[in-house]
Design an enzyme around this catalytic site. Sequence first.
Site, PDB file in Angstrom:
ATOM      1  N   GLU A   1       8.697  10.434   9.154  1.00  0.00           N
ATOM      2  CA  GLU A   1       7.476  11.232   9.250  1.00  0.00           C
ATOM      3  C   GLU A   1       6.228  10.398   8.997  1.00  0.00           C
ATOM      4  O   GLU A   1       5.196  10.569   9.662  1.00  0.00           O
ATOM      5  CB  GLU A   1       7.527  12.406   8.270  1.00  0.00           C
ATOM      6  CG  GLU A   1       6.396  13.396   8.441  1.00  0.00           C
ATOM      7  CD  GLU A   1       6.502  14.201   9.738  1.00  0.00           C
ATOM      8  OE1 GLU A   1       5.671  13.968  10.640  1.00  0.00           O
ATOM      9  OE2 GLU A   1       7.397  15.050   9.844  1.00  0.00           O
TER      10      GLU A   1
ATOM     11  N   LYS B   1       3.157   5.095  18.060  1.00  0.00           N
ATOM     12  CA  LYS B   1       3.252   6.467  17.558  1.00  0.00           C
ATOM     13  C   LYS B   1       3.469   7.467  18.697  1.00  0.00           C
ATOM     14  O   LYS B   1       4.271   8.401  18.569  1.00  0.00           O
ATOM     15  CB  LYS B   1       1.977   6.812  16.778  1.00  0.00           C
ATOM     16  CG  LYS B   1       1.761   5.945  15.551  1.00  0.00           C
ATOM     17  CD  LYS B   1       0.378   6.142  14.972  1.00  0.00           C
ATOM     18  CE  LYS B   1       0.148   5.273  13.754  1.00  0.00           C
ATOM     19  NZ  LYS B   1      -1.235   5.363  13.235  1.00  0.00           N
TER      20      LYS B   1
ATOM     21  N   THR C   1       0.824  -1.216   0.000  1.00  0.00           N
ATOM     22  CA  THR C   1       0.000   0.000   0.000  1.00  0.00           C
ATOM     23  C   THR C   1       0.853   1.259   0.000  1.00  0.00           C
ATOM     24  O   THR C   1       0.671   2.159  -0.837  1.00  0.00           O
ATOM     25  CB  THR C   1      -0.932   0.000   1.221  1.00  0.00           C
ATOM     26  OG1 THR C   1      -1.776  -1.161   1.159  1.00  0.00           O
ATOM     27  CG2 THR C   1      -1.789   1.239   1.250  1.00  0.00           C
TER      28      THR C   1
ATOM     29  N   GLU D   1      -7.606  -4.199   9.503  1.00  0.00           N
ATOM     30  CA  GLU D   1      -7.028  -5.436   9.006  1.00  0.00           C
ATOM     31  C   GLU D   1      -7.884  -6.627   9.426  1.00  0.00           C
ATOM     32  O   GLU D   1      -8.724  -6.539  10.320  1.00  0.00           O
ATOM     33  CB  GLU D   1      -5.613  -5.619   9.577  1.00  0.00           C
ATOM     34  CG  GLU D   1      -4.659  -4.490   9.265  1.00  0.00           C
ATOM     35  CD  GLU D   1      -4.187  -4.488   7.818  1.00  0.00           C
ATOM     36  OE1 GLU D   1      -4.381  -5.522   7.134  1.00  0.00           O
ATOM     37  OE2 GLU D   1      -3.640  -3.469   7.380  1.00  0.00           O
TER      38      GLU D   1
ATOM     39  N   ILE E   1      -0.009  14.124   8.299  1.00  0.00           N
ATOM     40  CA  ILE E   1       0.265  15.277   9.163  1.00  0.00           C
ATOM     41  C   ILE E   1       1.764  15.353   9.443  1.00  0.00           C
ATOM     42  O   ILE E   1       2.323  14.414  10.008  1.00  0.00           O
ATOM     43  CB  ILE E   1      -0.486  15.149  10.502  1.00  0.00           C
ATOM     44  CG1 ILE E   1      -1.992  14.980  10.278  1.00  0.00           C
ATOM     45  CG2 ILE E   1      -0.209  16.360  11.394  1.00  0.00           C
ATOM     46  CD1 ILE E   1      -2.756  14.637  11.547  1.00  0.00           C
TER      47      ILE E   1
ATOM     48  N   VAL F   1       4.039   8.203  11.949  1.00  0.00           N
ATOM     49  CA  VAL F   1       3.290   8.678  13.115  1.00  0.00           C
ATOM     50  C   VAL F   1       1.863   9.088  12.778  1.00  0.00           C
ATOM     51  O   VAL F   1       0.919   8.519  13.310  1.00  0.00           O
ATOM     52  CB  VAL F   1       4.036   9.832  13.808  1.00  0.00           C
ATOM     53  CG1 VAL F   1       3.220  10.373  14.983  1.00  0.00           C
ATOM     54  CG2 VAL F   1       5.394   9.349  14.298  1.00  0.00           C
TER      55      VAL F   1
END
Length: 453
Positions: free
Chosen positions: A147, A223, A31, A208, A154, A150
């Site tokens: 980046e 996160k 993905t 999932e 954003i 998390v």
Amino acid sequence: MYRDPVESLEPLHSRPAAIRTLRVGMIGIGTVGSGTFRVLARNRADIAARAGRSIELVIVAARNLERAAGIVGEGVPLTADAMHVATHPDVDVVVEVAGGTGPARDWVLAAIAHGKHVVTANKALLAVHGTEIFAAAREKGVVVAYEGAVAVSIPIIKALREGLAANRIEWVAGIINGTTNFILSKMRDEGLDFAAALAQAQALGYAEADPTFDIEGIDAAHKLTLLAANAFGMPLRFADAQVEGITALQGLDVACAEQLGYRIKLLGVARRQASGVELRVQPALVPADHLMAHVKGSMNAVMVKSDAAGLTMYYGAGAGSEQTASAVIADLVDVARLDGVDASQHVPHLGVHAHATNALSVLPRAAVDTSHYLRVPVHAVGQIQAVTACLAAQKVPVRQVALAAECSGTGPQVLVLTGPVVQGTLDLAVHALQARNEVAGPVVTLRVEALEG
């Protein structure tokens, strides 16, 4: 090896350093990997203009080579050997988007050992093995950027490390798991119970087949571990996080929270206290008129309270192929800009340089001080006073008391909102309530988060 003309790649050292293409090896083309490939191809010129040089995907490792070939076409060499990508001499930066914490750790450490930068969206890998990985990267003078690990679209890591670099961060709190936020939104908006909302999330691809990491709060805790480290300059402390998911949450409590003027969200909260840091994930009541209460579906939001900037909020997609790719490629652009920059001048992996790390301890659960919601089933409506008297005897401040408006088939339910009280004191009070004859069943407790500036 599958269609792998890697040996014919032009050696990096043959190009002028100032204009040399940044060559990327990718491990995983699912993905996130497929989204990264598409966005790199579609926005090639814009990305190069921002990076100062081209960014080129030169090799991909995948389990299913036939499927991978259908995604990347004829122009990108493929291999089934992820370690070949991690160690290939003509790769500058390895993008790890395969997931997991076992083989992925080996690939990332191998890439670092060979002097390569790493970009990953693998929050579990960094929460569990980040201390080892970042130490290895510092020793080799390379970057590990994450980046996309998390809050997907954003740019919260960049905001904490760079945009808020002048600030002392007081707390970070967020909705940082899109699956659970989708489920909670369905429970509130459509009156579904947890099982029905989860089934809908799975049918739509938000959850999932095995949703354990999401619904038990583990993904959010991974996160939050990274957010806290960047907010407070502290080591990664995933093992110390207090984690509670939403599997036990009842639709009745969603309705009762609404009656009291609140909505229930799964929050990750990292709060600096004088004696340490709160590091916790749990379903909590948020005032219905608060911006965080209006984050619906699979969207994410993170709030940061800092001394100079004050209260800031960051909102965006919490899941998605190209949404995650946006963050992955932003990290690649940062790496591309590093050409000629001494490693000592790189943005620190966790916000502060290693010598300045603050060894803050994580507060135990019993020491966390918040307001609380209690739902106390009783045998008769007139037994409210017995509930409040018991709480008062246990030194629990009571701020609001009501009877649940909708409790058909459950018997009377006393709803209590407390003032701030440490968890240890509340636990003793709940134990005392459970022992009273007036109480007809298990007492439900949830934290209340005002999220005020």
